[in-house]
Design a protein around this motif. Structure first.
Motif, PDB file in Angstrom:
ATOM      1  N   HIS A  50     -10.271   3.717  -3.035  1.00 23.98           N
ATOM      2  CA  HIS A  50     -10.154   2.276  -2.876  1.00 23.98           C
ATOM      3  C   HIS A  50     -10.365   1.860  -1.422  1.00 23.98           C
ATOM      4  CE1 HIS A  50      -5.648   3.214  -2.759  1.00 23.98           C
ATOM      5  NE2 HIS A  50      -6.003   2.903  -1.543  1.00 23.98           N
TER       6      HIS A  50
ATOM      7  N   ASP B 261      -4.044   5.982   4.094  1.00 28.87           N
ATOM      8  CA  ASP B 261      -5.438   6.351   3.838  1.00 28.87           C
ATOM      9  C   ASP B 261      -5.993   7.126   5.018  1.00 28.87           C
ATOM     10  OD1 ASP B 261      -5.380   5.088   1.414  1.00 28.87           O
ATOM     11  OD2 ASP B 261      -6.254   3.224   2.153  1.00 28.87           O
TER      12      ASP B 261
ATOM     13  N   HIS C   2      -6.193   9.163  -0.132  1.00 23.25           N
ATOM     14  CA  HIS C   2      -4.950   8.389  -0.193  1.00 23.25           C
ATOM     15  C   HIS C   2      -3.816   9.403  -0.381  1.00 23.25           C
ATOM     16  CE1 HIS C   2      -2.309   4.962  -1.316  1.00 23.25           C
ATOM     17  NE2 HIS C   2      -1.735   5.883  -2.063  1.00 23.25           N
TER      18      HIS C   2
ATOM     19  N   HIS D 112       0.881  -1.165   0.000  1.00 25.78           N
ATOM     20  CA  HIS D 112       0.000   0.000   0.000  1.00 25.78           C
ATOM     21  C   HIS D 112       0.916   1.211   0.000  1.00 25.78           C
ATOM     22  CE1 HIS D 112      -2.955   2.849   2.007  1.00 25.78           C
ATOM     23  NE2 HIS D 112      -3.422   2.604   0.804  1.00 25.78           N
TER      24      HIS D 112
END
Ligand SMILES: [Zn+2]
Ligand SMILES: [Zn+2]
Length: 313
Positions: free
Chosen positions: A142, A74, A149, A70
């Protein structure tokens, strides 16, 4: 006895000086205890891009180029929340990447990226720390809920934004949220493999990681890692393993000429040769291969040619 300004004014000199000194100390304490938004950027760190940051999924650097990972952090927020520059810099990008609206700010040595954001700045604009650069969009995220993000890049390397953030108050939340409800009944030949929004449709696009314009050969569903993935139709598993940029992948053959595949999985649940029925769980959503975050890349291939899955669902 309540102390009104009038009575304080009537106090003797020494007492009044002591009260004023006490007030000054209190003011200093309050200033020190407040979220040090300005102090963070002055010390070379970043300030939060959201006013009430709720930290969800953290940075997970991939072990290798195509590894699971990742590439950012987030931050959950309400749709429409203002998004602020983490530090002073210049806007070098403001537009869609792979259908996802992104803003990039160059701070000199490093760059910060923000998505999905409706930009209020243009390429070339100089921005100051904490300046509003746009608002958070509810689509193309997402995360399970709306979230920003935030990425941190030095050259081509993704770094952990949290190393520079952390000043002031923030709240930790469950990184993945609740999985969306399982897919509803089929409207076409194929059933949806997962619930959740389509975050990137089939078609020509600029790849979010490589920056190369090419065919996006499937449809992306934005769902949390770990969400069960269902077979779109009955068939026989003809592929189950690591497949380069597609990551962990399951391929199912359905009959003459047609196959479906399920990509970037965290876990595969079926082996080659297995027979599956429509709706069977064949694996779980992940972010393996060339992927910026948890999602399912779902493909339909007819006679060797990838086709748009959405009209078939
Ligand atoms: Zn993310
Ligand atoms: Zn995709």
């Amino acid at each position: 006895m309540p102390l009104s300004p009038a009575s304080a004014g009537g106090l003797a000199g020494p007492m009044r000086r002591r009260i004023l000194a006490l007030a000054a100390v209190l003011l200093l304490l309050v200033a020190l205890l407040l979220p040090p938004a300005a102090a963070a950027s002055a010390s070379g760190g970043w300030s939060w891009p959201l006013d009430e940051p709720r930290v969800g999924r953290r940075f997970e650097p991939p072990a290798e180029r195509y590894g699971a990972g990742h590439r950012g952090v987030d931050l959950e927020a309400e749709v429409g929340a203002v998004v602020r520059a983490v530090a002073a810099g210049r806007v070098t990008f403001a537009g869609p990447v792979g259908g996802v609206p992104v803003v990039t700010i160059d701070h000199g040595r490093e760059r910060s990226t923000y998505q999905p954001v409706e930009a209020r700045v243009s390429v070339g604009d100089a921005v100051s720390a904490r300046q509003v650069i746009g608002t958070l969009l509810g689509t193309h995220s997402h995360c399970a809920a709306a979230c920003l993000h935030l990425g941190r890049l030095e050259g081509d390397d993704y770094l952990d934004p949290m190393d520079l953030l952390g000043g002031g108050r923030f709240r930790l939340i469950s990184p993945d949220g609740d999985p969306p409800p399982p897919p509803a009944g089929t409207g076409g030949d194929l059933a949806r493999p997962v619930g959740g929004p389509v975050t990137s449709p089939f078609g020509m696009r600029v790849h979010p990681i490589t920056g190369v314009r090419k065919l996006h050969d499937g449809a992306d569903f934005g769902v949390p890692c770990g969400t069960p993935v269902h077979a779109a139709a009955s068939g026989t598993v003809t592929g189950s393993g690591l497949a380069g940029a597609y990551g962990q992948r399951v391929v199912i053959a359905h009959g003459p000429g047609r196959s479906t595949s399920y990509n970037h999985l965290s876990r595969r649940g079926v082996a080659v040769g297995a027979t599956v029925s429509q709706g069977d769980v064949i694996g779980h959503v992940g972010s393996t291969g060339l992927s910026t975050g948890c999602h399912l890349h779902f493909m339909v291939v007819d006679d060797g040619v990838p086709v748009d899955p959405l009209p078939l669902l």
